[in-house]
Structures are given as C-alpha cells and as structure tokens.
Design a protein around this motif. Structure first.
Motif, PDB file in Angstrom:
ATOM      1  N   MET A  71      35.157  11.403   7.722  1.00 29.82           N
ATOM      2  CA  MET A  71      36.406  11.684   7.015  1.00 29.82           C
ATOM      3  C   MET A  71      37.208  12.729   7.782  1.00 29.82           C
ATOM      4  O   MET A  71      36.746  13.854   7.987  1.00 29.82           O
ATOM      5  CB  MET A  71      36.114  12.182   5.600  1.00 29.82           C
ATOM      6  CG  MET A  71      37.369  12.529   4.815  1.00 29.82           C
ATOM      7  SD  MET A  71      36.981  13.045   3.123  1.00 29.82           S
ATOM      8  CE  MET A  71      38.571  13.662   2.589  1.00 29.82           C
TER       9      MET A  71
ATOM     10  N   PHE B 236      31.433  10.717  -3.459  1.00 28.64           N
ATOM     11  CA  PHE B 236      32.043   9.521  -2.860  1.00 28.64           C
ATOM     12  C   PHE B 236      31.239   9.143  -1.624  1.00 28.64           C
ATOM     13  O   PHE B 236      30.973   9.985  -0.771  1.00 28.64           O
ATOM     14  CB  PHE B 236      33.493   9.824  -2.460  1.00 28.64           C
ATOM     15  CG  PHE B 236      34.462   8.719  -2.799  1.00 28.64           C
ATOM     16  CD1 PHE B 236      34.148   7.394  -2.562  1.00 28.64           C
ATOM     17  CD2 PHE B 236      35.704   9.018  -3.333  1.00 28.64           C
ATOM     18  CE1 PHE B 236      35.044   6.382  -2.868  1.00 28.64           C
ATOM     19  CE2 PHE B 236      36.613   8.026  -3.647  1.00 28.64           C
ATOM     20  CZ  PHE B 236      36.276   6.697  -3.411  1.00 28.64           C
TER      21      PHE B 236
ATOM     22  N   LYS C 242      44.005   7.670  -3.246  1.00 28.40           N
ATOM     23  CA  LYS C 242      42.722   7.317  -3.865  1.00 28.40           C
ATOM     24  C   LYS C 242      41.840   8.542  -4.018  1.00 28.40           C
ATOM     25  O   LYS C 242      41.145   8.718  -5.034  1.00 28.40           O
ATOM     26  CB  LYS C 242      42.026   6.251  -3.025  1.00 28.40           C
ATOM     27  CG  LYS C 242      42.703   4.903  -3.020  1.00 28.40           C
ATOM     28  CD  LYS C 242      41.966   3.931  -2.116  1.00 28.40           C
ATOM     29  CE  LYS C 242      42.669   2.589  -2.052  1.00 28.40           C
ATOM     30  NZ  LYS C 242      41.986   1.651  -1.113  1.00 28.40           N
ATOM     31  N   LEU C 243      41.845   9.401  -3.015  1.00 30.27           N
ATOM     32  CA  LEU C 243      41.051  10.623  -3.099  1.00 30.27           C
ATOM     33  C   LEU C 243      41.564  11.532  -4.208  1.00 30.27           C
ATOM     34  O   LEU C 243      40.776  12.166  -4.927  1.00 30.27           O
ATOM     35  CB  LEU C 243      41.076  11.355  -1.755  1.00 30.27           C
ATOM     36  CG  LEU C 243      40.293  10.687  -0.616  1.00 30.27           C
ATOM     37  CD1 LEU C 243      40.613  11.361   0.713  1.00 30.27           C
ATOM     38  CD2 LEU C 243      38.795  10.740  -0.888  1.00 30.27           C
TER      39      LEU C 243
ATOM     40  N   THR D 182      45.078   6.272   1.360  1.00 33.91           N
ATOM     41  CA  THR D 182      43.738   6.842   1.208  1.00 33.91           C
ATOM     42  C   THR D 182      43.784   8.171   0.470  1.00 33.91           C
ATOM     43  O   THR D 182      42.944   8.449  -0.405  1.00 33.91           O
ATOM     44  CB  THR D 182      43.091   7.025   2.593  1.00 33.91           C
ATOM     45  OG1 THR D 182      43.101   5.771   3.284  1.00 33.91           O
ATOM     46  CG2 THR D 182      41.664   7.523   2.456  1.00 33.91           C
ATOM     47  N   ARG D 183      44.760   9.015   0.812  1.00 34.99           N
ATOM     48  CA  ARG D 183      44.874  10.296   0.119  1.00 34.99           C
ATOM     49  C   ARG D 183      45.095  10.107  -1.374  1.00 34.99           C
ATOM     50  O   ARG D 183      44.566  10.860  -2.197  1.00 34.99           O
ATOM     51  CB  ARG D 183      46.007  11.130   0.731  1.00 34.99           C
ATOM     52  CG  ARG D 183      45.628  11.850   2.015  1.00 34.99           C
ATOM     53  CD  ARG D 183      46.664  12.884   2.397  1.00 34.99           C
ATOM     54  NE  ARG D 183      47.931  12.282   2.770  1.00 34.99           N
ATOM     55  CZ  ARG D 183      48.321  12.003   4.014  1.00 34.99           C
ATOM     56  NH1 ARG D 183      47.496  12.264   5.023  1.00 34.99           N
ATOM     57  NH2 ARG D 183      49.501  11.488   4.259  1.00 34.99           N
TER      58      ARG D 183
ATOM     59  N   ARG E 294      37.007   5.156 -10.652  1.00 31.32           N
ATOM     60  CA  ARG E 294      37.728   6.168  -9.886  1.00 31.32           C
ATOM     61  C   ARG E 294      39.050   6.545 -10.536  1.00 31.32           C
ATOM     62  O   ARG E 294      39.521   7.670 -10.432  1.00 31.32           O
ATOM     63  CB  ARG E 294      37.995   5.626  -8.472  1.00 31.32           C
ATOM     64  CG  ARG E 294      38.651   6.630  -7.530  1.00 31.32           C
ATOM     65  CD  ARG E 294      39.122   5.938  -6.266  1.00 31.32           C
ATOM     66  NE  ARG E 294      40.234   5.046  -6.545  1.00 31.32           N
ATOM     67  CZ  ARG E 294      40.432   3.876  -5.949  1.00 31.32           C
ATOM     68  NH1 ARG E 294      39.573   3.452  -5.050  1.00 31.32           N
ATOM     69  NH2 ARG E 294      41.475   3.133  -6.258  1.00 31.32           N
TER      70      ARG E 294
ATOM     71  N   MET F  26      31.920  14.408  -0.466  1.00 30.36           N
ATOM     72  CA  MET F  26      32.139  13.213   0.344  1.00 30.36           C
ATOM     73  C   MET F  26      30.974  13.082   1.324  1.00 30.36           C
ATOM     74  O   MET F  26      30.669  14.024   2.072  1.00 30.36           O
ATOM     75  CB  MET F  26      33.469  13.322   1.102  1.00 30.36           C
ATOM     76  CG  MET F  26      33.706  12.232   2.133  1.00 30.36           C
ATOM     77  SD  MET F  26      33.728  10.552   1.437  1.00 30.36           S
ATOM     78  CE  MET F  26      35.306  10.610   0.576  1.00 30.36           C
TER      79      MET F  26
ATOM     80  N   THR G  48      34.878   7.266   2.878  1.00 26.17           N
ATOM     81  CA  THR G  48      36.319   7.452   2.789  1.00 26.17           C
ATOM     82  C   THR G  48      36.952   6.142   2.331  1.00 26.17           C
ATOM     83  O   THR G  48      36.709   5.094   2.940  1.00 26.17           O
ATOM     84  CB  THR G  48      36.893   7.840   4.165  1.00 26.17           C
ATOM     85  OG1 THR G  48      36.173   8.960   4.676  1.00 26.17           O
ATOM     86  CG2 THR G  48      38.371   8.176   4.044  1.00 26.17           C
TER      87      THR G  48
END
Length: 971
Positions: free
Chosen positions: A927, A867, A902-903, A899-900, A852, A922, A870
């Motif tokens: 999510m 992905f 990682k996204l 989390t954002r 990632r 996703m 989430t």
C-alpha cells in the motif's frame, strides 16, 4: 451428530446445549451442568432426548456435524420465538434471545440459561393463550403436529385443542383467506411547492432529537443546507442539486429527515429517501422511529419500497400449500416452514421477505428455497387476474406509498421507476406516483447503481428467462404460466389479440430452449459445430464462447480454463470474429420478428383501454395496464436493448473516438445461482461509459430537488488543504456523481466529522507479510483478532481469500471465546450477521464490499478493522475504458481516487460516536503512502512489522478500555 428420534417429552426433560468449539456447555437430563469436549458432547446427545438449543444449524457447525434433514431433531428456541413473535427480528444467539426477551444475561452463559429463556417464553405463551392470538396459534398446531415439528407436543399441552376444528389441518396455513384487503382511494393531488426555511428545519430537528440527545455540532448545519433541495423549481428540467458531504458522526440521516418531513407535511407530497442496499434501508427505517414514535402514525407516514421480488407472493404460497396437501407426509418438512411463514404473514408490517421483518435466519433453519420460492423472482405476477390481488402485499405497499410522507427506497428501484415514468404513455400510468423531491443517501454509490440499472446483457440466462416468461414452463414442474395463460380470457374478450400473440410465441422459440446450458457447456458432451446448433441464440452464445476463449488474457497459465475456475473471463467485442458477426446477424433478424408482434400486442391492449372505457371495470382496467407495463418492461425493452447490442457487432469501431457505450463479452460462473459449479453463462454486455448520463436524463424532468449526501462524496485529501485543491476535488465529485449533467450548478456543502481521530484511533500498515501466502495471512488475522479480544471486522477484496482465512481461523478463535461469523460462509443475510456482531460484543466478522460500506456498529462491538489488501479498482474492461476516457489524462490518479474513497468508507466503520475507539490495520505491505491521505485529519499511519503492531495495538486498546471503565465508574 446422529439423527435423533422425535420424542414427545417435556423440554425440561431434555438436555440443554450451548455448543462451542473446544468445550461445550451441557445441562444433562439429571440437572447437572457439564463442560464437555466435542466427542463427549456427541456421545451424551446420542443417548439422550433431543437437546434444547439456540440455532440448530449453527450448533451443528460448532460440533463439526452434518446438519440433518428437517424436521430438526432438536428443540430450537429460535423456532419457539418465531412462533410467539413471528415478525420480530432477533440476533440468533442465546445472548440475542435474552436481549429480545428482556432477560438479564449472566456474565458467562451456560446451558442452564436456556431453561430461563424457555420459562419466559412459556409464561408469555400462557398470557396470550386466551386471546385471538392464542386461537391463531392453536389453529396451526394440527398441521405442525402432523409434520413432526418438535415444539408441537409442548405447545399443544399448554394451548389445548383448537376451539373450532378445521376441515383440513392445512386450513390455518391458507393465510391468504384471512389477510385484510386494500381498497382503492382517490388519487392524491399534486404536491405544493412551499419552501422550508433553515430555521424551521433546525426546529424540527430539535423536536426529533429531544432534550437528551448527544450534541452533534454539524447536524443542525446539515439540516439547514438540505433545505436548498426543497426550494421551488424555477425552470422545467432544471432541479436543484445539493451535494452535501457529511463526515462520519454528523448525524446526516436525521439531518435530512427534518426538512424532508416538514416539506412532505406542508405540501402533501412524498419525499423519496434512497440508499444503496436493503440493509441500509432497514437502518434508515429504524432511525425514523425518532420522528414518529407511535407505530400507527409511522405506518401511515413512512413506507419502505423495494422491488416485487422481495415480497411474499400469496399465489406462490397457495401453490406450495396445495402441493404439500397433495403429497401428504412426504412434504412434512415443507409444511413446518409454510405454517410458520403463515404465522409471520398475519403479523408482518408489509410482507417483506428479504431484509424486512421476517427474521434473516428463517431460511437457514427451514431452507432458503422456501423463502425464495415464495417471492415472485421471475416476473410471473398476473396482477388483476390473481385471486389474491386485493390482499397482495406488493400492491398494498404501492398504494400506501402514494399517500406517505417519506418513502424509503433503494437506488436501483428509484432509477427504474424514474426511467419507466419517463417512457410511460399517458393512457398506461405507472404503478408509483412519480415524486418531485429525492434524497440520495450513500450518494457515492450512485455511479455504481446507475451502471447496473442502465446496463444491457444479452446472455444465456437473460434470453432463456425471457423465453420462459413468454412460453411458460414447457413441460417442467412449475407454475410458470406463459403469456398465453395470462392473456387467454382477454383473447376471448378481444379476438384481435390472437394473431400477434401467436406470432410472439412462435418468434420466442429463437431464444434458448430448455437444456441450453448443458448443450453448450457440459464437458461430457462433444462440442457441436455452429451448423449443428439451429437455435439462433444458442448459436451466438457458442460463437461468443469461442471468441472469449481465444482472446481472454489470464493472469496465470491455463488460459480459459483458469479463468473458469475463477468464474470470470472477458474480452473486447471488437474486432468482431466473423462467426460472431454472422450469428449476431441471424439473431438480429429473429429478434426483430419477435419485437414487431410484441409492439402490436401492446398497442392492441392499450387500444382496449380507450375503446372500452364504459365496459371495463376498474379491476380489468388495472389488469390490462399491468399487462402492458409487463410487456414493455420484461419483453419489449429487453429485445430493444439486445437489438442495439447486435447491431453494434455489424459496425466497426471508429479509432480515436470517445465511445458512448462499452461493449464486451463476459463469461461468468453461475454456481451461486444453484447451477452446477463447472457451468457458466456467457453473453454480450453493454455499459454506459458514463452511467450518470442516463441517470441525469431520467431525473431532470420529474425531480424538482435532489439532495445527494455521503461521508465520502469527494476525494478530499488532508495533505493539500489549499482552496484550489478543494475546488478540484469538488469538480471531480460533481463529474463522478453526474451533477455536471444537470442544467443548474450544484450547491456544495461539507461538514466535518466531530470526532477526535488522533486520540480515538490508530492506523497501521503491516510491512513484513508475504503477499500470496494464505496461511500467513490467516495467522495474521488470528493474531490481530486475539489481540483485540474480538470486536473485529475483517475486510476482503476477494471472496476466495475470505473463505480460506475463515476456514483456518474459525476454530482457534472460537476456542478462545471469540465467535467468528462470515459473509459468503454463514447462510444468513448481511443484516442478520451485523445484528449478531453488534450483539455479541466479542465476536468477529469477515466480509467484503457490503460490510465495508454503510454498516453502523457503534460502541465496543467494533474496535478493530483489518483490510487484507489495498482495494484497488478491479482491472476489468469497464475500468480500463473509464480510466482511459474519464481520468482526464491522469489514469493513476483516477485509480488512487477510487481507492482512497474505499479506504475512507472502511475507516468510517470504526468510529460511530464520540466514546468509540479502535484501530485500523492494512495487511498489504505494498500500500503506497500517497493513499494515507484517505484517513481523517490527525490519524498517523504507522508502518510496522506484525509483532510490533500487535504490541502497539494491545497497549492502545488496553489504555482506552481503562479510560472507558473509569469514565463509567465516575458517571
């Protein structure tokens, strides 16, 4: 596939095979190309000579065959390539070999193409057979022939006999006798403090890029910003800290290399460039060929530094070769791997086994145990007492780094070196010269790296490892020498070492004895009571297990048993069970009895350095210094950390007080470490609540300037672009990265990505998939990968789901012509998997966190990222406590922020240059929309059902493919 006999036949008389699930391509011995199903392929091979192929183990997996024990019953072109080009990596596929050999591949690869690759390699062999390299190859052939290596007859026919017959066929494998020696040189003076101007940095960047480089508007601006980290320091303990967020495509690597290289040349000092993983170190090293195209210049100016456990240990190799010699034919397979490893050792740049120039598929072909066994992974280096000390790859690399301009390291090594430098004594210098300028690439990982670097674990494996390091192998077949063996000649020289050495070895018996794992966790053995366990460490481990079993909260029924199947269980240390407190107090006394003589022994060794200055030669001085460092690092610091942990069990927690550390008990599966799958380790763990506190503490004194850069330093959302929100995002980033712990305020800079994401990408959330149906999840992955016609990266938050999906989709994808590779499934390192993915344009790859972050695959090879869930933070005790104390009263926003980011990292894999295009999918319908702001400006996230998503993706990708084709035609 049956085990085939070894035939001394010409490779041209063997069938050639490119195996595929479904229909394989076979060139028969009669020269006929056939497309055969699995059963027909196996039947043909069973009555033929060993086949010619590429990557035997992967070929066997394609045919659903067991992989036979070595020596392999086939002619693998990878092995021939390794023999000819021992320090050149190559994607282990027919197409990868073709690209490495500069052979234009046909549109469709059939088995006859392998003969073309064979021809090219044999022609190369003939050209080199007359020189010194030919002599080196000839010298290895007797050992390889006796070991039954499949290529030996054909190579012997073309190379001829060795010009000088050695006394023993393994003599040529004893590479340590031929490697060059390093020599000590005068220490490098302290670096200067001359600044680098922004104009100079921009000019250097222009020189590196050349006139034909792709224009990147923000790259020169980034180079200008980076110069602030190279300003002279105004006050001790107050380095310049620059936080530079550079959007994907900015070109930050060369952007910081420009001022870094200028400063190093001007001031005679090294700039340490640090990144998160060994794979990313390799990417940066490859980028530096732009700075120094000449290999000799680059070798002088650029050094890659890793921990000792990554390099070939010549003493380990000598032991392995001597063992093979004593066992005769029984060790034949091992002789093949040792001979080819010797061939590599004479060609390697720096002896790096793990992610260096040893091909990442070497372990899969010859056994990963060979590679790991050749490295010093247990800290058993004897330094100056080693007969190969002056040829040691590690010592050579350390000395090269002292005179280099740029040292490419990783966060873990940088933190470890800085920590030891801050604690080292003046009379025992560190191995590495402490740098003053640092660049932390992938800087968003600094908190994670610091968390690992400064954590303490008192576990069964950790304590047993220290016992083994102190006492040696204790009867097992191993070269583990123990402390007495390392010190025996020094004790004769300095009798004052005898008493503390004896005391250390006696006290070390309080650590877990051999067999502790079976005694504690073997379900077939009745559980002993605490009184029956005399060893104080084993007694504590048993008490910790009881407390964990009682208090662990499992998400499913089954309690501790369910947790063990998942390989993970944990509970709070406090309130401490009385049995744990009692066992901890007993072990605390035992560790203090170990700590005291360790300190005495270290002080007396240090005393020898000062008292015997005139009689100690440089080799003996270096050896004593290394022993002192080893004792401090491997023993004293560990025991001190464990002592602090045990003392915490005696002190109740004060309520409503923000802790400095987080103490807890954790049970972890150790199946991945080569132990039976039903066994687990258990121990006390201590982590810093804020791990950037110790990071900042160790960096303040040595560092004059730090550049921390990444594409995702901030949780900068696109929905609230007001100035106050920008400031809040920067404040949060400074706190998370530890910039607030430095005296001087950080310099902030942000450079946006140059890409047009609205036209180059699409993003989807599939909203009609059930959450916990693995069959439906696998079907979705298969459909999406087929819709993209490959070039797809699948990301997972759990290894178990990755493996389950891979098992279900590998055959249908490969039947459709889309090869599937997977981290945690294929026995290759991440760098090799990415090399294959980059080379095989229509292949697919499954991975977890390492895939990632930081994977650079530009072009058509990556056009889809999927992905599966989430990527919420793992809800463990560490996250619970940090969420409580570091979220400033907004725990949900704290979770969202992590989390954002990682996204953003995952989405960043998709577009690496202006001509790229692709889709992000996703598969988690849960999510929330508030996370959509993680995606770049211009990206509209579409919630759709799977079928509608597939149609939209097909239309988008076909349209972009046509545009790309038209553009290429016009050009």
């Amino acid at each position: 596939m049956p085990v085939l006999p070894a035939h001394d036949v010409s490779p041209y008389d063997c069938p050639a095979l490119i195996a595929r699930r479904g229909v394989s391509s076979v060139l028969t011995e009669d020269g006929e190309i056939l497309s055969l199903a699995r059963a027909e392929t196996l039947a043909l091979l069973a009555r033929s000579a060993p086949p010619l192929l590429v990557h035997g183990p992967a070929t066997m997996r394609q045919l659903d065959c067991a992989i036979p024990a070595p020596p392999a019953p086939w002619l693998d072109l990878l092995e021939l390539f390794l023999f000819l080009h021992p320090a050149r990596n190559v994607a282990p596929t027919p197409l990868g070999l073709a690209l490495a050999l500069d052979v234009p591949p046909p549109v469709t690869l059939e088995a006859d193409f392998l003969h073309m690759l064979l021809n090219v390699m044999f022609q190369d062999l003939e050209r080199r057979s007359g020189g010194t390299d030919g002599d080196a190859m000839r010298a290895l052939l007797p050992a390889l022939s006796r070991a039954g290596w499949a290529w030996a007859p054909a190579l012997g026919e073309r190379l001829g006999p060795a010009r000088m017959e050695s006394l023993h066929p393994l003599e040529a494998v004893r590479v340590w006798r031929r490697l060059p020696k390093w020599e000590e040189v005068a220490p490098r003076p302290q670096p200067g403090s001359q600044r680098v101007t922004q104009a100079e940095a921009r000019a250097r960047l222009g020189e590196i890029l050349g006139s034909n480089a792709e224009a990147r508007p923000g790259q020169a601006d980034f180079a200008s910003v980076a110069t602030a980290a190279f300003e002279p320091r105004a006050e001790f303990g107050s380095p310049h800290v620059v936080l530079a967020e550079a959007g994907t495509g900015t070109g930050k690597t060369l952007g910081y290399v420009a001022p870094s290289s200028l400063w190093a040349e001007r001031n005679g000092g090294a700039v340490w460039i640090s990144t998160y993983t060994k794979h990313l170190q390799r990417q940066i090293e490859q980028e530096l060929t732009r700075l120094h195209p000449d290999e000799a210049t680059r070798r002088r100016a650029v050094v890659v530094r890793k921990g000792r456990e990554n390099y070939l240990c010549l003493l380990n190799m000598e032991d392995a070769v001597n063992t093979a010699a004593s066992r005769g034919e029984m060790a034949a397979p091992n002789v093949i791997s040792l001979a080819l490893l010797a061939r590599w050792a004479e060609a390697t740049r720096d002896g790096d086994l793990m992610g260096g120039d040893l091909p990442g598929w070497f372990g899969e072909l010859f056994g990963s145990g060979t590679v790991f066994g050749m490295a010093d992974r247990r800290g058993e280096c004897i330094h100056g007492a080693c007969p190969h000390y002056q040829r040691c790859f590690v010592e050579h690399t350390i000395r090269r780094a002292r005179d280099a301009d740029l040292v490419v390291a990783n966060h873990a090594l940088v933190m470890t070196q800085a920590a030891w430098a801050s604690l080292s004594k003046d009379d025992v210098p560190e191995e590495d010269t402490t740098p003053t300028r640092y660049v932390f690439d992938e800087g968003h990982h600094l908190p994670d790296a610091a968390d690992s670097a400064f954590a303490v674990a008192l576990s069964g494996l950790e304590t047993a490892e220290l016992r083994r390091w102190l006492l040696g192998a204790e009867g097992s077949r191993s070269r583990a020498r123990g402390l007495r063996r390392r010190l025996e000649d020094l004790v004769a020289f300095a009798p004052g070492l005898e008493a503390p050495l004896d005391a250390v070895l006696q006290a070390a018996r309080a650590l877990p004895a051999p067999g502790w794992l079976g005694r504690l966790h073997d379900p077939a053995t009745p559980s002993p009571t605490q009184d029956e366990i005399e060893n104080p460490t084993e007694r504590l481990l048993r008490a910790l297990e009881v407390q964990t079993r009682a208090r662990h909260v499992s998400a499913r029924s089954g309690g501790m048993q369910t947790a063990r199947k998942k390989g993970d269980a944990e509970c709070d240390l406090h309130p401490v069970d009385p049995a744990v407190a009692e066992a901890a107090e007993t072990l605390l006394r035992a560790l203090k009895r170990l700590h005291e003589p360790l300190e005495t022994l270290t002080k007396r060794l240090t005393h020898q350095l000062s008292e015997d200055q005139e009689t100690l030669d440089s080799a003996m001085r270096g050896r004593i210094e290394a022993l002192v460092r080893s004792l401090r690092r491997r023993a004293i610091s560990r025991v001190a950390g464990w002592t602090g942990l045990l003392e915490a069990t005696q002190i109740p927690l004060e309520p409503d007080t923000r802790p400095v550390h987080i103490d807890f008990i954790r049970s972890e599966s150790i199946a991945a470490r080569g132990v039976r799958g039903d066994e687990h380790d258990i121990g006390l763990h201590r982590h810093w609540l804020d791990p950037t506190v110790p990071f900042a503490a160790i960096m303040q004194a040595p560092a004059h300037g730090l550049l921390i850069t990444s594409a995702t330093l901030r949780d900068q959302t696109r929905d609230t672009p007001d100035e106050a929100t920008h400031e809040t995002a920067w404040d949060a980033a400074e706190e998370r990265l530890g910039a607030t712990h430095f005296p001087a305020p950080a310099i902030r800079a942000s450079l946006i990505s140059p890409f047009d994401y609205a036209h180059q990408t699409r993003a989807y959330v599939v909203d009609d998939l059930p959450r916990d149906d693995i069959a439906v999840l696998a079907s979705a992955y298969r459909s999406l990968f087929l819709a993209a016609h490959g070039g797809a990266l699948g990301l997972f938050t759990a290894i178990s789901r990755l493996r389950a999906v891979h098992k279900r989709i590998v055959e249908p994808l490969e039947v459709a012509g889309l090869p599937l590779y997977a981290q945690h499934v294929d026995a290759m390192d991440n760098a090799t998997l990415v090399d294959i993915f980059r080379t095989e344009i229509d292949s697919c790859l499954l991975g977890t966190d390492a895939m990632r972050d930081g994977v650079d695959v530009p072009g058509d090879a990556l056009r889809m990222v999927v992905f599966e869930r989430t990527p919420w933070p793992r809800p463990d005790i560490l996250h619970r406590e940090r969420r409580l104390y570091l979220s400033h009263g907004a725990p949900k926003e704290y979770d969202d922020r992590l989390t954002r980011m990682k996204l953003r990292q995952a989405f960043g894999r998709l577009i690496r240059k202006s001509s790229d295009y692709g889709v992000f999918v996703m598969l988690d319908r849960r999510m929330p929309s508030r996370l959509f702001s993680a995606f770049p400006e211009g990206v509209t996230v579409r919630r759709m059902g799977l079928n509608e998503t597939l149609g939209d993706i097909s239309e988008f990708l076909q349209e972009r493919t046509l545009r790309s084709t038209d553009a290429q035609s016009l050009s």
